[in-house]
Design a protein around this motif. Sequence first.
Motif, PDB file in Angstrom:
ATOM      1  N   ALA A  86       0.839  -1.205   0.000  1.00  7.90           N
ATOM      2  CA  ALA A  86       0.000   0.000   0.000  1.00  7.90           C
ATOM      3  C   ALA A  86       0.870   1.251   0.000  1.00  7.90           C
ATOM      4  CB  ALA A  86      -0.917  -0.008   1.212  1.00  7.90           C
ATOM      5  N   ASP A  87       1.983   1.225   0.741  1.00  4.52           N
ATOM      6  CA  ASP A  87       2.909   2.357   0.736  1.00  4.52           C
ATOM      7  C   ASP A  87       3.445   2.588  -0.669  1.00  4.52           C
ATOM      8  OD1 ASP A  87       2.692   2.881   3.451  1.00  4.52           O
ATOM      9  OD2 ASP A  87       4.266   1.462   3.969  1.00  4.52           O
ATOM     10  N   HIS A  88       3.807   1.506  -1.349  1.00  5.35           N
ATOM     11  CA  HIS A  88       4.338   1.635  -2.708  1.00  5.35           C
ATOM     12  C   HIS A  88       3.320   2.326  -3.620  1.00  5.35           C
ATOM     13  CE1 HIS A  88       7.135  -2.072  -1.966  1.00  5.35           C
ATOM     14  NE2 HIS A  88       7.587  -0.975  -1.389  1.00  5.35           N
ATOM     15  N   GLU A  89       2.071   1.925  -3.508  1.00  9.59           N
ATOM     16  CA  GLU A  89       1.038   2.509  -4.376  1.00  9.59           C
ATOM     17  C   GLU A  89       0.845   3.994  -4.062  1.00  9.59           C
ATOM     18  OE1 GLU A  89      -2.304   0.005  -3.683  1.00  9.59           O
ATOM     19  OE2 GLU A  89      -1.523  -1.667  -4.886  1.00  9.59           O
ATOM     20  N   TRP A  91       3.010   5.968  -2.618  1.00  8.86           N
ATOM     21  CA  TRP A  91       4.250   6.657  -2.969  1.00  8.86           C
ATOM     22  C   TRP A  91       4.305   6.918  -4.471  1.00  8.86           C
ATOM     23  CZ3 TRP A  91       9.548   4.625  -0.714  1.00  8.86           C
ATOM     24  CH2 TRP A  91      10.518   5.614  -0.860  1.00  8.86           C
ATOM     25  N   THR A  92       3.942   5.908  -5.254  1.00  7.99           N
ATOM     26  CA  THR A  92       3.940   6.065  -6.711  1.00  7.99           C
ATOM     27  C   THR A  92       2.975   7.168  -7.129  1.00  7.99           C
ATOM     28  OG1 THR A  92       4.510   3.728  -7.035  1.00  7.99           O
ATOM     29  CG2 THR A  92       3.515   4.879  -8.903  1.00  7.99           C
ATOM     30  N   GLU A  93       1.804   7.221  -6.488  1.00  7.98           N
ATOM     31  CA  GLU A  93       0.845   8.289  -6.801  1.00  7.98           C
ATOM     32  C   GLU A  93       1.430   9.663  -6.469  1.00  7.98           C
ATOM     33  OE1 GLU A  93      -2.794   7.520  -4.793  1.00  7.98           O
ATOM     34  OE2 GLU A  93      -3.293   5.747  -5.998  1.00  7.98           O
ATOM     35  N   ASP A  94       2.119   9.771  -5.340  1.00  9.17           N
ATOM     36  CA  ASP A  94       2.734  11.050  -4.974  1.00  9.17           C
ATOM     37  C   ASP A  94       3.824  11.447  -5.969  1.00  9.17           C
ATOM     38  OD1 ASP A  94       1.130  11.544  -2.830  1.00  9.17           O
ATOM     39  OD2 ASP A  94       2.582  10.939  -1.301  1.00  9.17           O
ATOM     40  N   ILE A  95       4.578  10.468  -6.452  1.00  8.62           N
ATOM     41  CA  ILE A  95       5.608  10.754  -7.455  1.00  8.62           C
ATOM     42  C   ILE A  95       4.967  11.289  -8.732  1.00  8.62           C
ATOM     43  CG2 ILE A  95       7.230   9.611  -9.042  1.00  8.62           C
ATOM     44  CD1 ILE A  95       8.143   7.910  -6.668  1.00  8.62           C
ATOM     45  N   GLU A  96       3.882  10.644  -9.172  1.00  4.90           N
ATOM     46  CA  GLU A  96       3.212  11.100 -10.391  1.00  4.90           C
ATOM     47  C   GLU A  96       2.645  12.503 -10.223  1.00  4.90           C
ATOM     48  OE1 GLU A  96       0.412   7.986 -10.945  1.00  4.90           O
ATOM     49  OE2 GLU A  96       1.868   6.597 -11.859  1.00  4.90           O
ATOM     50  N   GLY A 130      11.055  -0.287  -2.684  1.00  5.94           N
ATOM     51  CA  GLY A 130      11.097   0.964  -1.951  1.00  5.94           C
ATOM     52  C   GLY A 130      12.318   1.794  -2.300  1.00  5.94           C
ATOM     53  N   LEU A 131      13.448   1.116  -2.483  1.00  4.91           N
ATOM     54  CA  LEU A 131      14.677   1.838  -2.831  1.00  4.91           C
ATOM     55  C   LEU A 131      14.562   2.467  -4.214  1.00  4.91           C
ATOM     56  CD1 LEU A 131      17.435   2.471  -1.609  1.00  4.91           C
ATOM     57  CD2 LEU A 131      18.339   0.430  -2.744  1.00  4.91           C
ATOM     58  N   TYR A 132      13.894   1.767  -5.144  1.00  2.71           N
ATOM     59  CA  TYR A 132      13.678   2.319  -6.484  1.00  2.71           C
ATOM     60  C   TYR A 132      12.830   3.595  -6.405  1.00  2.71           C
ATOM     61  CZ  TYR A 132      12.284   2.537 -11.403  1.00  2.71           C
ATOM     62  OH  TYR A 132      12.065   2.956 -12.697  1.00  2.71           O
ATOM     63  N   LEU A 133      11.767   3.553  -5.616  1.00  2.00           N
ATOM     64  CA  LEU A 133      10.918   4.732  -5.467  1.00  2.00           C
ATOM     65  C   LEU A 133      11.665   5.862  -4.766  1.00  2.00           C
ATOM     66  CD1 LEU A 133       7.561   2.992  -4.475  1.00  2.00           C
ATOM     67  CD2 LEU A 133       8.147   4.013  -6.683  1.00  2.00           C
ATOM     68  N   TYR A 134      12.527   5.513  -3.834  1.00  2.00           N
ATOM     69  CA  TYR A 134      13.346   6.528  -3.158  1.00  2.00           C
ATOM     70  C   TYR A 134      14.262   7.220  -4.170  1.00  2.00           C
ATOM     71  CZ  TYR A 134      15.798   8.558   0.866  1.00  2.00           C
ATOM     72  OH  TYR A 134      16.317   9.430   1.798  1.00  2.00           O
ATOM     73  N   GLY A 135      14.869   6.418  -5.073  1.00  2.00           N
ATOM     74  CA  GLY A 135      15.732   6.997  -6.105  1.00  2.00           C
ATOM     75  C   GLY A 135      14.960   7.903  -7.045  1.00  2.00           C
ATOM     76  N   ARG A 136      13.767   7.475  -7.456  1.00  2.66           N
ATOM     77  CA  ARG A 136      12.940   8.317  -8.331  1.00  2.66           C
ATOM     78  C   ARG A 136      12.581   9.633  -7.651  1.00  2.66           C
ATOM     79  NH1 ARG A 136       7.779   6.248 -11.129  1.00  2.66           N
ATOM     80  NH2 ARG A 136       8.048   8.318 -12.027  1.00  2.66           N
TER      81      ARG A 136
END
Length: 347
Positions: A86-89, A91-96, A130-136
């Motif tokens: 759920a965090d990944h989802e 987080w991805t929305e916040d990145i977008e 999570g590390l991939y999203l952190y890098g993005r």
Amino acid sequence: MVSVQQWTGREAGALRAALRMSMRAFAEHLGVSLRSVAKWESLGTEIQPRPDTQAILDTALARADAAARARFEAVLFPGRRSTRRADHENWTEDIERAVVCISQQNFPFASTLLNRWLARLDPRQLEDKGLYLYGRSLVLLGDLQRDQGALVGPLSARHSYLTARDIFTELDVPRRVAQIELSLAVVQEMSGQLEAAARQYEVLAMDERLSPRDRARARLWVGTALSKQGSNEYATQIMTAAARAFEDLGEPEDWSVAHQKLALARRGAGDLPLALHYIDIARSTGTADSPMQRVRLDTAHGHVLLSDAATRNDGLSVLDQAAQAARQYGLRHQLRSIEGIRRGEQG
């Protein structure tokens, strides 16, 4: 991804548990005796498998799927914290959302979206996703800092990009690493390191890790750096080739930007009629409606108009308009460029 510097019976046992295998199945999986596996688990950290077996264990860990690697890490480092699906989802929305905000130069909200994750999480405690999203997130923070003119220092685009590059190198994502290297070259150019930036752009223009569009951008930016150094004729040749590449790729906005930069190169070469021709093309064909691009286009237009006494007042008016927008959206680097153009005209 977690790695093992020196395997002992403890790490071997953790890998067996992560793979959810019996001791017999694990022995067959590795191609070792059941007695060896039993001995590892019995003696734990007091025993180290032979060097050839260490290599076999390395291979078994590398070939394990992501879930098994996460279980392996959880057994070895029970105190580490992972992000949930759920965090990944979220987080991805916040990145977008941050991508959209940065394109619109809504820097405060973009910063809030990114830092709610970057400030809360320790990258050393994240699994691969999570590390991939952190890098993005770090790359986007670098983009934000670059657009605001924060180029060097601990709270700068350069620092964010370098940290993100280390993360994507660890994750073995070469395309992301190359994109960050291109962004670092842009920071070099913006910082006035024109020769170093031009060399890096030339290398990246041939880098197969990058997409054709990014390689064409690198060629265009070679020309930009050369033009700033005064090599306007050679810069024009390179920029023209990049413009053709954008046309072939069907990238209208990049094609328009190339003509904007061609206008400045022709102005530097003293060819004002052609400079006006190129800036008119850029103004009539640009499709993006971001404040950043409008400020850049108005700055280039004003710079060309200032070069002719007959249109000097028009040029000052256009620069005033660009400066007002730059202040409104916090585009500090663009504002410094406008002020530099004005000082040059006064001098």
